[in-house]
Design an enzyme around this catalytic site. Sequence first.
Site, short mmCIF file in Angstrom:
data_model
loop_
_atom_site.label_atom_id
_atom_site.label_comp_id
_atom_site.label_asym_id
_atom_site.label_seq_id
_atom_site.Cartn_x
_atom_site.Cartn_y
_atom_site.Cartn_z
N GLU A 156 35.04 67.31 53.84
CA GLU A 156 34.44 68.65 53.95
C GLU A 156 32.93 68.62 53.81
OE1 GLU A 156 36.30 71.63 51.56
OE2 GLU A 156 34.96 73.21 52.30
N LYS B 90 40.07 76.54 44.31
CA LYS B 90 39.93 75.57 45.40
C LYS B 90 38.52 75.00 45.41
CE LYS B 90 39.06 74.20 49.83
NZ LYS B 90 37.72 73.90 50.44
N ASP C 154 45.70 59.83 41.64
CA ASP C 154 46.72 60.62 42.31
C ASP C 154 46.25 62.07 42.45
OD1 ASP C 154 50.33 60.76 42.02
OD2 ASP C 154 48.96 62.16 43.00
N HIS D 66 26.76 75.87 54.08
CA HIS D 66 27.94 75.15 54.56
C HIS D 66 27.82 74.85 56.06
CE1 HIS D 66 32.20 73.97 54.32
NE2 HIS D 66 32.30 74.48 55.53
C1 LIG Z 1 24.18 73.14 50.70
C2 LIG Z 1 23.13 73.54 49.68
C3 LIG Z 1 23.11 72.53 48.53
C4 LIG Z 1 21.76 73.56 50.31
O1 LIG Z 1 20.90 74.22 49.35
P1 LIG Z 1 19.32 74.22 49.54
O2 LIG Z 1 18.76 75.10 48.48
O3 LIG Z 1 18.99 74.46 50.97
O4 LIG Z 1 19.03 72.68 49.21
P2 LIG Z 1 17.60 72.00 49.00
O5 LIG Z 1 17.19 71.43 50.33
O6 LIG Z 1 16.66 72.91 48.28
O7 LIG Z 1 18.01 70.80 48.02
C5 LIG Z 1 18.38 71.12 46.70
C6 LIG Z 1 19.31 70.03 46.22
O8 LIG Z 1 20.57 70.19 46.85
C7 LIG Z 1 21.09 68.91 47.19
N1 LIG Z 1 21.15 68.82 48.64
C8 LIG Z 1 20.62 69.70 49.52
N2 LIG Z 1 20.91 69.32 50.78
C9 LIG Z 1 21.61 68.16 50.68
C10 LIG Z 1 22.20 67.27 51.63
N3 LIG Z 1 22.12 67.49 52.94
N4 LIG Z 1 22.85 66.19 51.18
C11 LIG Z 1 22.96 65.95 49.84
N5 LIG Z 1 22.43 66.74 48.90
C12 LIG Z 1 21.76 67.84 49.31
C13 LIG Z 1 20.12 67.87 46.61
O9 LIG Z 1 20.51 67.51 45.30
C14 LIG Z 1 18.84 68.64 46.59
O10 LIG Z 1 17.93 68.25 45.61
P3 LIG Z 1 17.41 66.74 45.46
O11 LIG Z 1 18.46 66.05 44.65
O12 LIG Z 1 17.28 66.15 46.83
O13 LIG Z 1 16.12 66.86 44.72
C15 LIG Z 1 23.43 74.97 49.14
O14 LIG Z 1 23.34 75.89 50.22
C16 LIG Z 1 24.78 75.06 48.51
O15 LIG Z 1 25.01 74.54 47.43
N6 LIG Z 1 25.70 75.77 49.17
C17 LIG Z 1 27.05 75.91 48.69
C18 LIG Z 1 27.95 75.17 49.65
C19 LIG Z 1 29.27 74.91 49.00
O16 LIG Z 1 29.55 75.36 47.91
N7 LIG Z 1 30.07 74.15 49.69
C20 LIG Z 1 31.38 73.79 49.18
C21 LIG Z 1 32.46 73.97 50.25
S1 LIG Z 1 32.88 75.65 50.43
C22 LIG Z 1 33.88 75.92 49.03
O17 LIG Z 1 33.70 75.41 47.97
C23 LIG Z 1 34.99 76.89 49.17
C24 LIG Z 1 34.67 78.25 48.62
C25 LIG Z 1 33.27 78.69 49.03
O18 LIG Z 1 35.59 79.13 49.20
C26 LIG Z 1 34.84 78.26 47.09
C27 LIG Z 1 34.74 79.68 46.51
O19 LIG Z 1 35.09 80.62 47.21
O20 LIG Z 1 34.36 79.77 45.30
N1 LIG Z 2 54.69 63.00 39.41
C1 LIG Z 2 53.71 62.06 39.39
O1 LIG Z 2 52.54 62.35 39.17
C2 LIG Z 2 54.07 60.63 39.66
C3 LIG Z 2 53.06 59.72 39.89
N2 LIG Z 2 53.38 58.39 40.14
C4 LIG Z 2 52.36 57.37 40.40
O2 LIG Z 2 52.25 56.53 39.24
C5 LIG Z 2 50.96 55.91 39.27
C6 LIG Z 2 50.35 55.74 37.91
O3 LIG Z 2 51.30 55.29 36.99
P1 LIG Z 2 50.74 54.42 35.77
O4 LIG Z 2 51.77 54.42 34.71
O5 LIG Z 2 49.36 54.85 35.39
O6 LIG Z 2 50.58 53.03 36.46
P2 LIG Z 2 50.94 51.58 36.02
O7 LIG Z 2 52.31 51.50 35.48
O8 LIG Z 2 50.60 50.79 37.22
O9 LIG Z 2 49.88 51.25 34.84
C7 LIG Z 2 50.17 51.58 33.52
C8 LIG Z 2 50.45 50.29 32.81
O10 LIG Z 2 49.30 49.51 32.75
C9 LIG Z 2 49.32 48.70 31.56
N3 LIG Z 2 47.98 48.76 30.98
C10 LIG Z 2 47.09 47.76 30.99
N4 LIG Z 2 45.97 48.14 30.38
C11 LIG Z 2 46.15 49.39 29.93
C12 LIG Z 2 45.33 50.33 29.20
N5 LIG Z 2 44.09 50.03 28.77
N6 LIG Z 2 45.83 51.54 28.95
C13 LIG Z 2 47.06 51.87 29.36
N7 LIG Z 2 47.90 51.04 30.05
C14 LIG Z 2 47.43 49.82 30.32
C15 LIG Z 2 50.39 49.27 30.64
O11 LIG Z 2 51.45 48.38 30.37
P3 LIG Z 2 52.24 47.43 31.41
O12 LIG Z 2 51.24 46.47 31.99
O13 LIG Z 2 53.26 46.76 30.60
O14 LIG Z 2 52.85 48.32 32.45
C16 LIG Z 2 50.84 50.53 31.36
O15 LIG Z 2 52.20 50.80 31.26
C17 LIG Z 2 50.08 56.79 40.07
O16 LIG Z 2 49.55 56.03 41.12
C18 LIG Z 2 50.98 57.90 40.59
O17 LIG Z 2 50.70 58.14 41.96
C19 LIG Z 2 54.66 57.95 40.12
C20 LIG Z 2 55.68 58.83 39.89
C21 LIG Z 2 55.48 60.24 39.69
#
Ligand SMILES: CC(C)(COP(=O)([O-])OP(=O)([O-])OC[C@H]1O[C@@H](n2cnc3c(N)ncnc32)[C@H](O)[C@@H]1OP(=O)([O-])[O-])[C@@H](O)C(=O)NCCC(=O)NCCSC(=O)C[C@@](C)(O)CC(=O)[O-]
Ligand SMILES: NC(=O)C1=CN([C@@H]2O[C@H](COP(=O)(O)OP(=O)(O)OC[C@H]3O[C@@H](n4cnc5c(N)ncnc54)[C@H](OP(=O)(O)O)[C@@H]3O)[C@@H](O)[C@H]2O)C=CC1
Length: 427
Positions: free
Chosen positions: A82, A260, A276, A374
């Site tokens: 997006e 969202k 995930d 956007h």
């Molecule tokens: C798009 C901006 C940031 C422009 O805003 P602007 O004021 O024209 O930006 P600027 O040129 O003054 O730059 C300000 C800063 O924005 C960043 N920036 C600025 N341009 C860029 C670029 N091209 N690439 C990367 N970063 C950019 C960058 O950090 C920059 O500062 P810097 O770090 O450079 O000093 C502003 O208009 C904005 O934030 N708009 C909102 C857009 C948005 O929220 N999009 C999300 C998708 S839509 C969404 O979330 C769904 C929604 C809307 O339905 C959620 C809801 O309903 O709540």
């Molecule tokens: N409804 C859901 O959300 C579901 C999600 N999943 C999937 O399961 C996946 C994740 O499962 P997850 O259990 O995290 O994966 P893993 O089982 O791959 O990893 C966990 C395992 O890693 C080992 N481990 C090693 N280091 C650490 C540490 N520092 N802390 C904790 N554990 C450690 C542990 O023991 P050991 O090595 O003995 O395993 C642990 O059981 C996701 O990718 C997800 O997509 C699956 C089913 C349902």
Amino acid sequence: MVTSRLTGLHNSDVSGRRARVAESTGLPPDQLAVLDPGAGLSLEQADHMIENVLGVLGVPLGVGTNFVVDGVDRLVPMATEEPSVVAAASNAARMAREHGGFTTSNSGSVMIAQIQLVDVPDPGAAAFRLREAAAEILALADEQDPVLVSFGGGARDLRVRELPTRTGVQVIVHLHVDVRDAMGANAVNTMAEALAPRLAEIAGGRAILRILSNKADQRLVRARATFDRDLLGGAEVVRDIVHASAFAEADPYRAATHNKGILNGITAVVLATGNDTRAVEAGCHSHAARDGAYRALSRFEQTPSGHLAGTLEVPLAVGLVGGATRAHPVARAAVRILGIDTAIELGAVIASVGLAQNLAACRALAAEGIQRGHMTLHARTIAASAGAAPHEVAHVASRIVAERRIRAEYAAEVLAELRASTTPAVP
Ligand SMILES: CC(C)(COP(=O)([O-])OP(=O)([O-])OC[C@H]1O[C@@H](n2cnc3c(N)ncnc32)[C@H](O)[C@@H]1OP(=O)([O-])[O-])[C@@H](O)C(=O)NCCC(=O)NCCSC(=O)C[C@@](C)(O)CC(=O)[O-]
Ligand SMILES: NC(=O)C1=CN([C@@H]2O[C@H](COP(=O)(O)OP(=O)(O)OC[C@H]3O[C@@H](n4cnc5c(N)ncnc54)[C@H](OP(=O)(O)O)[C@@H]3O)[C@@H](O)[C@H]2O)C=CC1
């Protein structure tokens, strides 16, 4: 010392951005080469991850700048298709940076497994017996994953619910497990399956479902930030963002879109780090409906000094071990760019990006409207979809933005004009 304040990063090309990110993070530049299309996930690796593999889907990977999370600068990899999401998050982080960035807190790393018991003759008596056997049950759970226990994790609590359903009262056992740096699904599912026969025996019933709950309300992360009034656009913008927040807190139709916006940020980081996304989004939406009505996950209010305070609370079942995080080369690079060591740190960054994204969207909506920012960035996608080659996109995009005709058919007209003007006349 990492700095995430990479002003004007977006004005560089990809190699220039990589160089600045490498310089800021201290990562050897070759560690970012894995981000090249085709250099990341190989077909062979993909074939080991899912079934019936035909290929690999590429998703743009950007970097959110300006983030300070709990006092530490973080450059945040964000995977999304997006336009404007990365820009918006970076812009919001810039506005929060003036006031110390994002501060977070969390409830730990406990995941819940559910074991469903049916045909229980006396649910009340069964629940009592199960609670009496808690110590035995927790010990049996820990026996299933000594590695997790060795990392300080393991079963922590047993809760028993008598659940009235249309097929009768079911006894639902909740096993709370500290999964440390794992997402934990595989870990807690293994424990649930191992415990089920013993639980059914104690209850005198039959076990059916043994699975984790994605309503991970024992793994909450809270983020807070103060966004600068003047950078937001002044007191009126602050006032109207508060109105927008109140709208989303009160109305499920607005709350769905508000959340969202939050997930635009959250999911981009979850995807980039190989976690995930479906599990995280299910958790967030269930949390939004936790008191019966679906509401906003965040809240904005004016501070006494006239700036804007934002707060967010979400469940985040994310890990740094297990799942695809260690298996996917790009996810590993993303974790290195983040410079984090624990799942708690990852959750803190993710919640902060969600709050930043949410603020940016609400600010744009409350001020000039979402389309200026956007669509200006979306114009490049429209130009490319009209057939513009990479070297033609900027010209086509700037023309359709300048003329406020950001549509595919007009982009095609502009492209045809450009090519006609640059094609040498046939002698
Ligand atoms: C798009 C901006 C940031 C422009 O805003 P602007 O004021 O024209 O930006 P600027 O040129 O003054 O730059 C300000 C800063 O924005 C960043 N920036 C600025 N341009 C860029 C670029 N091209 N690439 C990367 N970063 C950019 C960058 O950090 C920059 O500062 P810097 O770090 O450079 O000093 C502003 O208009 C904005 O934030 N708009 C909102 C857009 C948005 O929220 N999009 C999300 C998708 S839509 C969404 O979330 C769904 C929604 C809307 O339905 C959620 C809801 O309903 O709540
Ligand atoms: N409804 C859901 O959300 C579901 C999600 N999943 C999937 O399961 C996946 C994740 O499962 P997850 O259990 O995290 O994966 P893993 O089982 O791959 O990893 C966990 C395992 O890693 C080992 N481990 C090693 N280091 C650490 C540490 N520092 N802390 C904790 N554990 C450690 C542990 O023991 P050991 O090595 O003995 O395993 C642990 O059981 C996701 O990718 C997800 O997509 C699956 C089913 C349902």
